[in-house]
Design a protein around this motif. Structure first.
Motif, mmCIF file in Angstrom:
data_model
loop_
_atom_site.group_PDB
_atom_site.id
_atom_site.type_symbol
_atom_site.label_atom_id
_atom_site.label_comp_id
_atom_site.label_asym_id
_atom_site.label_seq_id
_atom_site.Cartn_x
_atom_site.Cartn_y
_atom_site.Cartn_z
ATOM 1 N N ASN A 130 -16.726 24.176 -12.359
ATOM 2 C CA ASN A 130 -17.982 23.434 -12.231
ATOM 3 C C ASN A 130 -18.366 23.450 -10.755
ATOM 4 O O ASN A 130 -17.712 22.808 -9.930
ATOM 5 C CB ASN A 130 -17.817 22.002 -12.736
ATOM 6 N N THR A 132 -21.157 23.083 -7.568
ATOM 7 C CA THR A 132 -22.383 22.445 -7.074
ATOM 8 C C THR A 132 -22.646 22.908 -5.648
ATOM 9 O O THR A 132 -21.782 22.738 -4.774
ATOM 10 C CB THR A 132 -22.238 20.914 -7.096
ATOM 11 N N ASP A 133 -23.832 23.487 -5.443
ATOM 12 C CA ASP A 133 -24.220 23.940 -4.103
ATOM 13 C C ASP A 133 -23.097 24.760 -3.461
ATOM 14 O O ASP A 133 -22.683 24.530 -2.334
ATOM 15 C CB ASP A 133 -24.573 22.729 -3.235
ATOM 16 N N ASP A 152 -24.959 25.086 -10.825
ATOM 17 C CA ASP A 152 -26.268 24.443 -10.632
ATOM 18 C C ASP A 152 -27.219 25.437 -9.970
ATOM 19 O O ASP A 152 -26.866 26.598 -9.705
ATOM 20 C CB ASP A 152 -26.131 23.144 -9.823
ATOM 21 N N ASN A 153 -28.427 24.987 -9.675
ATOM 22 C CA ASN A 153 -29.457 25.889 -9.168
ATOM 23 C C ASN A 153 -29.226 26.301 -7.714
ATOM 24 O O ASN A 153 -29.964 27.145 -7.189
ATOM 25 C CB ASN A 153 -30.842 25.256 -9.313
ATOM 26 N N SER A 155 -26.044 27.280 -6.709
ATOM 27 C CA SER A 155 -24.745 27.958 -6.738
ATOM 28 C C SER A 155 -24.874 29.410 -7.193
ATOM 29 O O SER A 155 -25.793 29.775 -7.942
ATOM 30 C CB SER A 155 -23.774 27.213 -7.652
ATOM 31 N N ASN A 172 -22.943 30.367 -16.982
ATOM 32 C CA ASN A 172 -24.318 29.996 -16.633
ATOM 33 C C ASN A 172 -25.143 29.721 -17.889
ATOM 34 O O ASN A 172 -26.257 30.252 -18.076
ATOM 35 C CB ASN A 172 -24.963 31.107 -15.789
ATOM 36 N N ALA A 177 -28.614 29.166 -12.386
ATOM 37 C CA ALA A 177 -27.897 29.552 -11.172
ATOM 38 C C ALA A 177 -28.718 30.507 -10.326
ATOM 39 O O ALA A 177 -29.585 31.236 -10.831
ATOM 40 C CB ALA A 177 -26.558 30.197 -11.539
#
Length: 364
Positions: A130, A132-133, A152-153, A155, A172, A177
């Protein structure tokens, strides 16, 4: 988790890796190399084996043949370190057990994770990764892994399969992503556990028969890609070979006794050859002695022949020499000796002229 790392010139705070747990233990490990000395204080979630570690720009986390366990998985968070980058994590031939949470939780950093021939068990239905950034580079070598990869958007993911690796999960699934690229060799297998969205797919098997749809769809750059629709194979069994520590030349030196044994062994062919030659020589000598005795002339009286020109005295031989008589013993009677026969009278020779011959003057 608090971590202090000392190099030859600088001191830096490293990225925090945590595994939350209600019950924790603390382990301190000091590692010394030719270039740096690193002291790591770890907060572990298992009393059996510590499962968490720290990473930084100059510190690598390498696990080989260890047992790692955690109640909440591995957490790599670069928030506290001004978004540290170039993190690394690798595990080879390890047994990894996760009792809850994601196997890897990654936030605000970039990390390269390499997993090879590990037995990974996650007892909770959580994600494998998982992020994030973060930027995640995941390499699987002869590795079995299960669980979704959630991005996330902010990564990005780069996933490489090699050496008969096996992965089952969704990549994804939210299709948000920044990028998600997958590369497979012909021996590895990808089994979908949900609709998967990739930006790039590189497959050594151009037919994609090593990717199993399992009832789901695979999209690459927004377009559906044909994959294997047959029943997906089960995950292969992971075998970790027992580690055998190799003895180095620096620590193992031959003893004097073993050196002597080696020297005796080297001379053995010469000793055997010399003994064989000696036996042959003795056999030849014995054979020659035997033939000489067999052909020898019987011993007898040796008669010396007169030398050429020497006078022959054989005409003066008076016959056999009388043998001496043994001495008389006391009381032995004396045997009478036979009287010698009287000499016969010589017959006078008549002179030719009628005169008597004078014996003292025969020519008179």
């Amino acid at each position: 988790m608090n971590n202090n790392q000392t190099t030859a010139d600088t001191t830096a705070e490293t990225t925090t890796v945590t595994a939350p747990s209600a019950e924790t233990t603390t382990t301190t490990t000091t590692t010394t190399t030719a270039e740096k000395t690193t002291t790591t204080t770890e907060t572990a979630t298992s009393s059996e084996v510590s499962d968490t570690t720290t990473t930084g720009t100059t510190f690598e986390n390498d696990f080989y043949g260890e047992k790692l366990s955690s109640a909440a998985g591995f957490s790599i968070d670069g928030t506290k370190d001004a978004k540290k980058t170039d993190e690394t994590f690798s595990a080879v031939d390890c047994t990894i057990t996760i009792d809850g949470g994601n196997t890897f939780t990654i936030a605000h950093t970039s990390v390269a994770i390499t997993l090879e021939n590990n037995i990974i068990t996650n007892n909770s239905p959580s994600a494998f990764i998982n992020a994030t950034d973060s930027t995640v580079a995941l390499t699987l070598k002869n590795q079995v892994a299960e669980g979704d990869i959630i991005l996330d958007n902010l990564s990005s993911l780069s996933l490489v399969f090699s050496g008969s690796s096996y992965y089952m999960g969704t990549i994804n699934g939210g299709n948000i992503a920044k990028s998600a690229t997958v590369s497979l060799d012909a021996t590895s297998q990808l089994i979908l556990a949900g609709d998967t969205y990739l930006t790039t797919l590189e497959n050594a098997d151009t037919t994609n028969m090593n990717i199993y749809s399992n009832g789901y769809k695979l999209y690459v750059s927004g377009e559906e890609v044909a994959v294997n629709g047959s029943e997906a194979p089960a995950a292969p069994e992971v075998v970790i070979e027992e580690q055998v520590e190799e003895e180095t030349a620096e620590t193992v030196q031959p003893s004097d006794k073993s050196a002597n044994v080696q020297k005796a062994t080297d001379y053995t062919p010469f000793i055997v050859g010399g003994a064989a030659i000696l036996v042959i020589i003795l056999a030849v000598i014995a054979f020659m002695i035997h033939n000489k005795k067999k052909n020898a002339v019987p011993a007898g009286p040796i008669v010396d022949a007169p030398a050429p020109g020497a006078p022959d005295f054989s005409q003066f031989d008076d016959g056999p020499v009388a043998q001496p008589q043994p001495p008389m013993q006391p009381g032995q009677p004396v045997e009478p000796q036979a009287p010698e026969a009287p000499a016969s009278p010589e017959t006078p020779v008549e002179p030719t002229n009628g005169s008597p011959i004078n014996p003292f003057h025969p020519n008179a």
